[in-house]
Design a protein around this motif. Structure first.
Motif, short mmCIF file in Angstrom:
data_model
loop_
_atom_site.label_atom_id
_atom_site.label_comp_id
_atom_site.label_asym_id
_atom_site.label_seq_id
_atom_site.Cartn_x
_atom_site.Cartn_y
_atom_site.Cartn_z
N GLN A 38 38.32 35.84 32.78
CA GLN A 38 39.20 34.99 33.59
C GLN A 38 40.25 35.84 34.27
O GLN A 38 40.88 36.69 33.63
CB GLN A 38 39.89 33.95 32.70
CG GLN A 38 38.95 32.99 31.99
CD GLN A 38 38.27 32.04 32.95
OE1 GLN A 38 38.87 31.59 33.92
NE2 GLN A 38 37.00 31.76 32.69
N PRO A 39 40.52 35.60 35.56
CA PRO A 39 41.59 36.34 36.23
C PRO A 39 42.93 36.08 35.54
O PRO A 39 43.22 34.96 35.12
CB PRO A 39 41.60 35.75 37.65
CG PRO A 39 40.27 35.10 37.82
CD PRO A 39 39.82 34.67 36.45
N ILE A 92 38.53 44.60 32.94
CA ILE A 92 38.08 43.37 33.57
C ILE A 92 37.67 42.39 32.48
O ILE A 92 36.80 42.68 31.67
CB ILE A 92 36.87 43.63 34.50
CG1 ILE A 92 37.15 44.76 35.48
CG2 ILE A 92 36.46 42.35 35.22
CD1 ILE A 92 38.31 44.53 36.42
#
Length: 108
Positions: free
Chosen positions: A20-21, A17
């Motif tokens: 930013q996506p 994770i």
């Protein structure tokens, strides 16, 4: 030269994770483009290597990110601790020269 220190199970990139996506997917896409372009670099006399600088406090996933990228790309990972008192400039240069082609080098 390198010695085998440990093997770890493959880690999927989806397990990492970042802030930013889509960052992990973007990194993977860049790595894949680079790995597919070896001939292009050779034809132009450009050194075939790619570097990334990941920064942040300890424990924030930098090493895990490298492990996941290498796992997804099926690359061996070589790790060198730059803080080691036994690591001289010459020893580091020799170790880097001995790393397998198409591998990930992690300098911590």
């Amino acid at each position: 030269s390198w010695t085998h220190a440990a093997s770890k199970p493959a880690r999927p990139a989806s397990s990492v994770i970042l802030g930013q996506p889509g960052q992990v997917d973007a990194l993977l896409a860049d790595c894949r483009r680079f790995l597919a372009a070896e001939r292009w670099y050779g034809e132009r006399g450009i050194p075939y290597r790619r570097g990334y600088l990941f920064h942040g406090p300890p424990g924030t996933g930098k090493t895990s990110l490298v492990a996941a990228l290498a796992s997804e790309l099926r690359l061996p990972v070589y790790v060198a601790s730059l803080a080691s008192a036994r690591l001289s400039d010459q020893a580091l240069a020799e170790a880097l020269a001995c790393a397998a082609p198409q591998s990930a080098l992690l300098l911590e």
